[in-house]
Write an enzyme that holds these catalytic residues in place. Structure first.
Site, PDB file in Angstrom:
ATOM      1  N   SER A  61      -9.642  -1.487   7.315  1.00 19.99           N
ATOM      2  CA  SER A  61      -8.856  -1.305   5.931  1.00 19.99           C
ATOM      3  C   SER A  61      -8.270  -2.524   5.185  1.00 19.99           C
ATOM      4  CB  SER A  61      -8.005  -0.209   5.935  1.00 19.99           C
ATOM      5  OG  SER A  61      -8.856   0.914   6.096  1.00 19.99           O
TER       6      SER A  61
ATOM      7  N   LYS B 222       0.717  -1.142  -0.005  1.00 23.92           N
ATOM      8  CA  LYS B 222       0.128   0.084  -0.027  1.00 23.92           C
ATOM      9  C   LYS B 222       0.889   1.314  -0.014  1.00 23.92           C
ATOM     10  CE  LYS B 222      -3.912   1.844   3.143  1.00 23.92           C
ATOM     11  NZ  LYS B 222      -4.692   1.425   3.996  1.00 23.92           N
TER      12      LYS B 222
ATOM     13  N   SER C 269      -9.581   1.029   3.083  1.00 19.49           N
ATOM     14  CA  SER C 269      -8.462   1.734   2.437  1.00 19.49           C
ATOM     15  C   SER C 269      -7.656   1.231   1.730  1.00 19.49           C
ATOM     16  CB  SER C 269      -8.127   3.037   3.319  1.00 19.49           C
ATOM     17  OG  SER C 269      -7.233   2.623   4.080  1.00 19.49           O
TER      18      SER C 269
END
Length: 482
Positions: free
Chosen positions: A140, A35, A116
């Site tokens: 997330s 990420k 996310s």
């Protein structure tokens, strides 16, 4: 978000090592992504999806990245995300960032891909990367894993280092793994967990981790004969839609037929108060008129302090504080949406209200802050721990529908681990949903054991992972609805 320009060269080095007889382990030569809030000191950017941090340089690799490099894995690039990991806005399009635009799921390109850690879940779900790392403050990892029909593994806070990761709150941030199977997610996890001098929370794991890692707990459906699971029906299951209830209760019966014992209504203590009846809401305490019982009360204070500290360590950037971020978004409204819609970008409908709420706190840990932190941590931990006890016996885990976001929210507040495995596909949207297992702190071995057993049981059944169908691939709605 960005492909590593050095990936092929690194892969060639790992191939040469293998040819010479040096194999570092199961991840040797395996490509992965992280990420874009996980720092890499190389030719990649670390921006949390924001133009504001483009060109900045981190002081070192994040600990988890350094561990994967040591294990021989090949960093293929950065996965896209909800900008600033959802911290900037409370009304936004999941998976959208100014730097890359809308992340889209291979299961349906026109709906919420989950966030996310959107790109981490989408990339693995689309079968274009072997595994990925994401971060979770509240859902997330579990949410995008579930929606993209893959395995998401979110560990106890402090088991994986946050050193080098763009922070939100030290009380809940955790680095987790994404894989198409429990095995893949666990192999990646074994490489990254451990103590790091840049994250003092990791020292708490001393004496609580198994010798030889967590892959040793991978098992088969035969082990389910020794399992006893709890079903917190009133706490979470009642909030699932009828389709999921039908599918997941059918899966529960299959688990029971394999020899497991199922205990119904092992509820989260005080669920009537702490579990939102209207979906995931990290400011639910304030919704009830009690900000001193709200997760968001302390998260926004922690973010103010942590992001300022993080930015101070960056090189080659003028963005040093949260005030600088807010001003950058206002000065670059067209690309970074500093103002609410209709003045700003519709992807951040409420603009940057999350940043503004954090800025307003000035990072002050007042009495309300401590009350909220103590309430959320004690309530969620007691709630889960109590539900895991039945007639003086500790259950193997709590089975929950992770599409009910309140389930992973309670675990997030507790700092406890969760694993989700694929279970079905929504008939209307084509997006996945899963079956998750909740456990208490440092009980990752239990999650690995029972997650892999249930996965083995579902092979060849209607509950097994379904490949993406690329629904809506001719439609390019920007942004997607929540």
């Amino acid at each position: 978000m960005q492909v590593n320009p050095d990936a092929l060269a690194i892969a060639s080095e790992r191939d040469a090592e293998r040819k010479a007889g040096k194999v570092r382990g199961k991840l040797h030569g395996i490509p992965f992504t992280v990420k874009d809030n996980i720092g890499t000191k190389d030719n990649l950017e670390t921006t949390a999806g924001s133009w504001a941090l483009l060109g900045s340089r981190v002081p070192r690799d994040a600990h988890v990245v350094a561990q994967l490099r040591k294990a021989g894995a090949v960093l293929f690039g950065k996965a896209t995300l909800s900008e600033w990991a959802d911290m900037r806005s409370n009304n936004y399009s999941e998976g959208y960032s100014g730097r890359k635009g809308q992340c889209r799921s291979a299961y349906n390109l026109t709906v919420n891909p989950g966030g996310s850690s959107s790109g981490s879940g989408v990339g693995v779900g689309a079968n274009v990367i072997a595994f990925s790392l994401g971060t979770e403050t509240d859902g997330s990892v579990i949410n995008p894993a579930m929606r993209n029909s893959i395995v998401g593994f979110k560990p106890t806070v402090g088991l994986t280092s946050r050193g080098g990761v763009i922070p939100e709150t030290e009380h809940q941030d955790s680095v987790g793994t994404f894989g198409r199977t429990v095995h893949d997610a666990v192999y990646a996890f074994d490489a990254i967990y451990g103590i790091d001098c840049h994250d003092n929370y990791t020292s708490a794991q001393k004496g609580k981790t198994p010798e030889g890692g967590y892959a040793q707990f991978l098992t088969t459906k035969a082990s389910l004969k020794n399992a006893t699971f709890g079903i917190p029906w009133k706490s979470f299951w009642v909030h699932a839609d009828a389709e999921q209830q039908a599918t997941l209760t059918s899966l529960i019966k299959l688990i029971e037929s394999a020899g497991a014992t199922i205990i119904n209504n092992t509820e989260i203590t005080n669920y009537e108060t702490i579990v939102s009846p209207d979906g995931w809401n990290w400011d639910y305490g304030t919704t009830r008129g009690r900000p001193n019982e709200s997760e968001y009360t302390y998260v926004k204070v922690d973010f103010y302090n942590n992001i300022n500290k993080y930015l101070a360590e960056l090189n080659n950037t003028k963005i040093r504080t949260i005030d600088d971020i807010i001003q950058y978004n206002l000065d670059n409204d067209g690309s970074s949406g500093g103002n609410p819609w209709p003045l700003g970008n519709p992807a951040w409908y409420s603009g940057q209200d999350g940043f503004l709420a954090s800025q307003k706190t000035k990072g002050i840990r007042d009495e309300t802050y401590w009350q909220a932190l103590n309430f959320c941590q004690s309530s969620s931990r007691n709630g889960i721990n109590d539900a895991l006890k039945y007639k003086n016996k500790t259950l193997s885990g709590l089975l929950v529908p992770p599409d009910v976001g309140q389930s992973y929210q309670i675990s997030a507040q507790a700092g406890y681990p969760v694993i989700t495995i694929p279970a079905g596909i929504h008939s209307d949207s084509g997006m996945g949903y899963g079956l998750a297992i909740l456990q208490t702190a440092w009980a990752e071995g239990e999650l690995v054991k029972w997650g892999s057993a249930i996965e083995d049981l579902t092979k060849g059944t209607k509950f097994a992972r379904t490949l993406p169908k690329w629904r809506g691939y001719l439609q390019r709605n920007i942004p997607v609805p929540l």
